[in-house]
Scaffold this motif. Structure first.
Motif, PDB file in Angstrom:
ATOM      1  N   ARG A 176       8.499  -4.643   5.386  1.00 31.37           N
ATOM      2  CA  ARG A 176       8.388  -3.791   6.586  1.00 31.37           C
ATOM      3  C   ARG A 176       8.627  -4.585   7.863  1.00 31.37           C
ATOM      4  O   ARG A 176       9.238  -4.071   8.804  1.00 31.37           O
ATOM      5  CB  ARG A 176       7.011  -3.120   6.606  1.00 31.37           C
ATOM      6  CG  ARG A 176       6.860  -2.100   7.689  1.00 31.37           C
ATOM      7  CD  ARG A 176       5.585  -1.305   7.529  1.00 31.37           C
ATOM      8  NE  ARG A 176       5.636  -0.426   6.371  1.00 31.37           N
ATOM      9  CZ  ARG A 176       4.619   0.303   5.929  1.00 31.37           C
ATOM     10  NH1 ARG A 176       3.462   0.260   6.552  1.00 31.37           N
ATOM     11  NH2 ARG A 176       4.760   1.084   4.874  1.00 31.37           N
TER      12      ARG A 176
ATOM     13  N   GLY B 242      -3.730   1.097   5.772  1.00 30.58           N
ATOM     14  CA  GLY B 242      -4.595   0.974   6.935  1.00 30.58           C
ATOM     15  C   GLY B 242      -5.209   2.292   7.374  1.00 30.58           C
ATOM     16  O   GLY B 242      -6.408   2.375   7.639  1.00 30.58           O
TER      17      GLY B 242
ATOM     18  N   THR C 183       0.839  -1.205   0.000  1.00 34.48           N
ATOM     19  CA  THR C 183       0.000   0.000   0.000  1.00 34.48           C
ATOM     20  C   THR C 183       0.874   1.254   0.000  1.00 34.48           C
ATOM     21  O   THR C 183       0.481   2.282  -0.542  1.00 34.48           O
ATOM     22  CB  THR C 183      -0.958   0.016   1.211  1.00 34.48           C
ATOM     23  OG1 THR C 183      -0.188  -0.249   2.389  1.00 34.48           O
ATOM     24  CG2 THR C 183      -2.044  -1.019   1.066  1.00 34.48           C
TER      25      THR C 183
ATOM     26  N   GLY D 170      -1.390  -2.922   4.451  1.00 36.72           N
ATOM     27  CA  GLY D 170      -0.215  -3.121   3.599  1.00 36.72           C
ATOM     28  C   GLY D 170       0.289  -4.552   3.605  1.00 36.72           C
ATOM     29  O   GLY D 170       0.551  -5.136   2.547  1.00 36.72           O
ATOM     30  N   GLU D 171       0.433  -5.145   4.790  1.00 39.62           N
ATOM     31  CA  GLU D 171       0.909  -6.531   4.864  1.00 39.62           C
ATOM     32  C   GLU D 171      -0.114  -7.435   4.189  1.00 39.62           C
ATOM     33  O   GLU D 171       0.227  -8.349   3.442  1.00 39.62           O
ATOM     34  CB  GLU D 171       1.091  -6.958   6.324  1.00 39.62           C
ATOM     35  CG  GLU D 171       2.137  -6.164   7.100  1.00 39.62           C
ATOM     36  CD  GLU D 171       3.543  -6.370   6.568  1.00 39.62           C
ATOM     37  OE1 GLU D 171       3.865  -7.468   6.114  1.00 39.62           O
ATOM     38  OE2 GLU D 171       4.323  -5.400   6.586  1.00 39.62           O
ATOM     39  N   THR D 172      -1.369  -7.167   4.478  1.00 35.49           N
ATOM     40  CA  THR D 172      -2.448  -7.962   3.894  1.00 35.49           C
ATOM     41  C   THR D 172      -2.434  -7.837   2.372  1.00 35.49           C
ATOM     42  O   THR D 172      -2.596  -8.828   1.650  1.00 35.49           O
ATOM     43  CB  THR D 172      -3.795  -7.479   4.473  1.00 35.49           C
ATOM     44  OG1 THR D 172      -3.695  -7.493   5.904  1.00 35.49           O
ATOM     45  CG2 THR D 172      -4.942  -8.368   4.050  1.00 35.49           C
TER      46      THR D 172
ATOM     47  N   HIS E 256      -0.413  -0.832  17.156  1.00 33.57           N
ATOM     48  CA  HIS E 256      -0.285  -1.599  15.912  1.00 33.57           C
ATOM     49  C   HIS E 256       0.152  -3.024  16.216  1.00 33.57           C
ATOM     50  O   HIS E 256       1.070  -3.243  17.018  1.00 33.57           O
ATOM     51  CB  HIS E 256       0.722  -0.927  14.961  1.00 33.57           C
ATOM     52  CG  HIS E 256       0.664  -1.498  13.579  1.00 33.57           C
ATOM     53  ND1 HIS E 256       1.236  -2.699  13.261  1.00 33.57           N
ATOM     54  CD2 HIS E 256       0.065  -1.056  12.456  1.00 33.57           C
ATOM     55  CE1 HIS E 256       0.998  -2.960  11.982  1.00 33.57           C
ATOM     56  NE2 HIS E 256       0.285  -1.979  11.464  1.00 33.57           N
TER      57      HIS E 256
ATOM     58  N   GLY F 191      -7.486  -6.787   6.538  1.00 32.16           N
ATOM     59  CA  GLY F 191      -6.625  -7.327   7.582  1.00 32.16           C
ATOM     60  C   GLY F 191      -6.079  -6.220   8.459  1.00 32.16           C
ATOM     61  O   GLY F 191      -5.489  -6.478   9.511  1.00 32.16           O
ATOM     62  N   SER F 192      -6.276  -4.984   8.019  1.00 36.69           N
ATOM     63  CA  SER F 192      -5.791  -3.845   8.796  1.00 36.69           C
ATOM     64  C   SER F 192      -6.634  -3.664  10.046  1.00 36.69           C
ATOM     65  O   SER F 192      -7.860  -3.808   9.999  1.00 36.69           O
ATOM     66  CB  SER F 192      -5.878  -2.591   7.929  1.00 36.69           C
ATOM     67  OG  SER F 192      -5.913  -1.445   8.744  1.00 36.69           O
TER      68      SER F 192
ATOM     69  N   ALA G  38      -1.015 -13.324  12.976  1.00 38.20           N
ATOM     70  CA  ALA G  38      -1.037 -12.303  11.913  1.00 38.20           C
ATOM     71  C   ALA G  38      -0.725 -12.942  10.562  1.00 38.20           C
ATOM     72  O   ALA G  38      -1.402 -12.677   9.561  1.00 38.20           O
ATOM     73  CB  ALA G  38      -0.043 -11.186  12.235  1.00 38.20           C
TER      74      ALA G  38
ATOM     75  N   ALA H 149     -10.548  -9.714   9.029  1.00 40.50           N
ATOM     76  CA  ALA H 149      -9.940 -10.216  10.261  1.00 40.50           C
ATOM     77  C   ALA H 149      -9.849  -9.064  11.256  1.00 40.50           C
ATOM     78  O   ALA H 149      -9.759  -9.282  12.471  1.00 40.50           O
ATOM     79  CB  ALA H 149      -8.538 -10.749   9.972  1.00 40.50           C
TER      80      ALA H 149
ATOM     81  N   GLU I 245      -3.129 -13.268   7.250  1.00 44.83           N
ATOM     82  CA  GLU I 245      -2.707 -12.763   5.928  1.00 44.83           C
ATOM     83  C   GLU I 245      -2.838 -13.863   4.875  1.00 44.83           C
ATOM     84  O   GLU I 245      -3.372 -13.648   3.784  1.00 44.83           O
ATOM     85  CB  GLU I 245      -1.248 -12.303   5.976  1.00 44.83           C
ATOM     86  CG  GLU I 245      -1.039 -11.016   6.741  1.00 44.83           C
ATOM     87  CD  GLU I 245       0.437 -10.656   6.844  1.00 44.83           C
ATOM     88  OE1 GLU I 245       1.223 -11.046   5.963  1.00 44.83           O
ATOM     89  OE2 GLU I 245       0.799  -9.979   7.824  1.00 44.83           O
TER      90      GLU I 245
HETATM   91  N1  LIG Z   1      -7.830 -10.075  14.751  1.00 45.44           N
HETATM   92  C1  LIG Z   1      -6.512  -9.988  14.562  1.00 45.44           C
HETATM   93  N2  LIG Z   1      -5.636 -10.383  15.509  1.00 45.44           N
HETATM   94  C2  LIG Z   1      -4.320 -10.313  15.334  1.00 45.44           C
HETATM   95  N3  LIG Z   1      -3.740  -9.852  14.203  1.00 45.44           N
HETATM   96  C3  LIG Z   1      -4.551  -9.442  13.215  1.00 45.44           C
HETATM   97  C4  LIG Z   1      -5.963  -9.489  13.356  1.00 45.44           C
HETATM   98  N4  LIG Z   1      -6.516  -9.027  12.222  1.00 45.44           N
HETATM   99  C5  LIG Z   1      -5.500  -8.721  11.418  1.00 45.44           C
HETATM  100  N5  LIG Z   1      -4.325  -8.968  11.999  1.00 45.44           N
HETATM  101  C6  LIG Z   1      -2.982  -8.773  11.418  1.00 45.44           C
HETATM  102  O1  LIG Z   1      -2.611  -7.421  11.607  1.00 45.44           O
HETATM  103  C7  LIG Z   1      -1.717  -7.052  10.552  1.00 45.44           C
HETATM  104  C8  LIG Z   1      -2.202  -5.729   9.973  1.00 45.44           C
HETATM  105  O2  LIG Z   1      -1.198  -5.251   9.140  1.00 45.44           O
HETATM  106  P1  LIG Z   1      -1.522  -4.569   7.751  1.00 45.44           P
HETATM  107  O3  LIG Z   1      -0.238  -4.038   7.243  1.00 45.44           O
HETATM  108  O4  LIG Z   1      -2.288  -5.468   6.853  1.00 45.44           O
HETATM  109  O5  LIG Z   1      -2.486  -3.373   8.152  1.00 45.44           O
HETATM  110  P2  LIG Z   1      -2.040  -1.882   8.577  1.00 45.44           P
HETATM  111  O6  LIG Z   1      -0.732  -1.924   9.262  1.00 45.44           O
HETATM  112  O7  LIG Z   1      -3.207  -1.271   9.276  1.00 45.44           O
HETATM  113  O8  LIG Z   1      -1.903  -1.212   7.161  1.00 45.44           O
HETATM  114  P3  LIG Z   1      -0.711  -0.301   6.596  1.00 45.44           P
HETATM  115  O9  LIG Z   1       0.550  -1.104   6.689  1.00 45.44           O
HETATM  116  O10 LIG Z   1      -1.159  -0.103   5.193  1.00 45.44           O
HETATM  117  O11 LIG Z   1      -0.701   0.923   7.423  1.00 45.44           O
HETATM  118  C9  LIG Z   1      -1.740  -8.192   9.533  1.00 45.44           C
HETATM  119  O12 LIG Z   1      -0.575  -8.979   9.681  1.00 45.44           O
HETATM  120  C10 LIG Z   1      -2.994  -8.957   9.920  1.00 45.44           C
HETATM  121  O13 LIG Z   1      -2.943 -10.339   9.551  1.00 45.44           O
END
Ligand SMILES: Nc1ncnc2c1ncn2[C@@H]1O[C@H](COP(=O)(O)OP(=O)(O)OP(=O)(O)O)[C@@H](O)[C@H]1O
Ligand SMILES: O=C(O)[C@@H](O)C(=O)CO
Length: 425
Positions: free
Chosen positions: A56, A408, A14, A362-364, A147, A262-263, A335, A316, A339
């Motif tokens: 990351r 996110g 992302t 982003g990870e998702t 986070h 997933g965020s 996590a 999630a 993903e």
């Molecule tokens: N219910 C949950 N419990 C624990 N971990 C979760 C849950 N839901 C999602 N996750 C994990 O949290 C992480 C979120 O990271 P992701 O990068 O996708 O989102 P973000 O950090 O909000 O977005 P960005 O990086 O774009 O800012 C992912 O590894 C996801 O699998």
């Protein structure tokens, strides 16, 4: 068209779409590639190229190796400036990866000093006296402190980066930025003479980014959020042509839509709350279903049974206390399991005809593009600032698949609902 003048290496997908959208917005034709390009992968016609990695939160040595491979690929194609794009909230841990990757890129290019500029005022991310703010709140008091992978609990970026690199970290203070490009350059020269390698830049307004970009234009490596890259695009590269007004949804392929989230950011949770009332919704809940295989099977059954009933939402995403409960139930790989599950659901959905997918996180997004085998996309118009549609190439010039990879923290509350507007059941 000559070789691109700017090569961005983004540490998540992302982040890659965000920086590509910013460059496109200031009129720079930009190509977006996912993953380290193959050595013989041709460079699409463009003036800037973004290589989006998923580095990351991987171990630092892996992040360094992938980033160096991407840098070599850019270097082999004559791209003069490398831009390391990380999150506007500086998402990282004391182990890295911003410090180690930046040091490796500086070593590889023989550079002495770089700018560290995550600020993105258009998203409310500013830096003052080296301290990072999300809106009016210090980073460490913002939702970023919760986070799941990179909790940010220290707002002082000089100190944060100081724990990730053995080299001195300095500051380009706002007073000097506001004194203009010449003063900023003189300050940077002074820092370089004192052996400072990383210079955190104070930025509270977009114009500060323009000064920073102009002051750093001759540095082989620049680092930061999408804002500094966009400023580099307008100050140094100069726009080719105004970006045409987007007929956003008119250019998307026809077909059913799916949101995969997933965020766990505050913005995403709010967007999900709104979308949940509109779309059939399935939650991946590790507390209710801690077995990864069963979690996937239940969700796959739900997905296939609901296709054809309008846009669908699978998430999630959960608030911090529920994430903790999830990890307690499923274990430390939670996590990664989530993903992977969302990636596999994307694969199933596309195999069954879904043509529009929104991914939150982003990870998702990295997991989803990997599961779909997407390597190159065309960056189209933005649904919200920093959130562009990405189109994969299909046959007959028609896009095969439209992906909206949402950071996110980005997007207005109704983003998910708007993004599905016009998707066919
Ligand atoms: N219910 C949950 N419990 C624990 N971990 C979760 C849950 N839901 C999602 N996750 C994990 O949290 C992480 C979120 O990271 P992701 O990068 O996708 O989102 P973000 O950090 O909000 O977005 P960005 O990086 O774009 O800012 C992912 O590894 C996801 O699998
Ligand atoms: O800079 C940001 O906030 C985003 O582009 C991002 O990196 C999300 O992962």
């Amino acid at each position: 068209m000559t070789a691109p003048q700017l090569g961005c290496i983004a540490d998540d997908h992302t982040g890659g779409t965000d920086v590509a959208a910013g460059l496109r917005r200031v009129g720079i034709p930009t190509a977006l590639l996912f993953g380290v390009p193959d050595p013989d992968q041709p460079l699409p016609r463009c003036r800037a190229v973004v290589v989006a990695l998923k580095t990351r939160t991987v171990p630092p040595a892996d992040a360094v190796a992938q980033s160096l491979a991407a840098q070599r690929w850019l270097d082999d194609r004559g791209v003069p400036t490398t831009y390391f794009k990380y999150c506007s909230t500086f998402d990282s841990t004391d182990a890295g990866n911003i410090g180690p990757v930046t040091d490796a890129l500086l070593d590889a290019t023989g550079s002495g000093l770089t700018l560290v500029c995550p600020a993105s005022p258009e998203h409310g991310r500013t830096v003052y006296q080296g301290h990072h703010f999300v809106g009016a709140t210090l980073l460490s008091e913002s939702p970023m402190r919760h986070h799941p992978l990179t909790p940010m609990t220290d707002p002082d970026l000089v100190r944060v980066l100081g724990r990730q690199t053995p080299h001195p970290v300095g500051l380009l203070p706002l007073t000097v930025v506001r004194a203009g490009v010449a003063a900023a350059r003189e300050h940077l020269d002074g820092m370089a003479a004192r052996g400072v390698r990383h210079v955190v830049v104070d930025v509270t307004e977009d114009d500060d980014l323009l000064v920073a970009a102009a002051a750093g234009r001759d540095l082989p490596v620049l680092t930061g959020g999408a804002g500094l890259a966009r400023a580099f695009g307008s100050v140094v590269l100069g726009a080719d042509a105004p970006v045409p007004a987007p007929d956003l949804h008119g250019s998307l392929p026809a077909g059913p839509g799916l949101v995969l989230a997933g965020s766990c950011s505050a913005a995403t949770l709010e967007q999900i709350d709104l979308a949940r009332g509109r779309f059939p919704t399935h939650r991946l809940d590790p507390v209710a279903t801690p077995d990864p295989q069963q979690l996937l099977e239940t969700a796959t059954t739900w997905l296939t049974e609901h296709l054809g009933r309008g846009p669908l939402l699978i998430h999630a995403s959960a608030p911090a206390d529920e994430q903790r409960a999830a990890v307690a139930a499923m274990g430390p790989d939670t996590a990664a399991v989530l993903e992977r599950t969302l990636g596999r659901l994307a694969r199933t959905a596309v195999d069954r005809g879904v043509r529009r997918i929104v991914v939150a996180g982003g990870e998702t997004s990295g997991a989803v593009t990997a599961a779909l085998g997407v390597r190159t996309v065309l960056v189209a118009g933005e649904e919200d600032v920093g959130v562009p549609w990405c189109l994969t190439e299909g046959t007959d010039g028609e896009p095969a698949l439209a992906l909206l990879l949402k950071s996110g923290n980005f997007g207005r509350p109704d983003l998910l609902v708007r993004a599905m507007d016009g998707a066919t059941p």
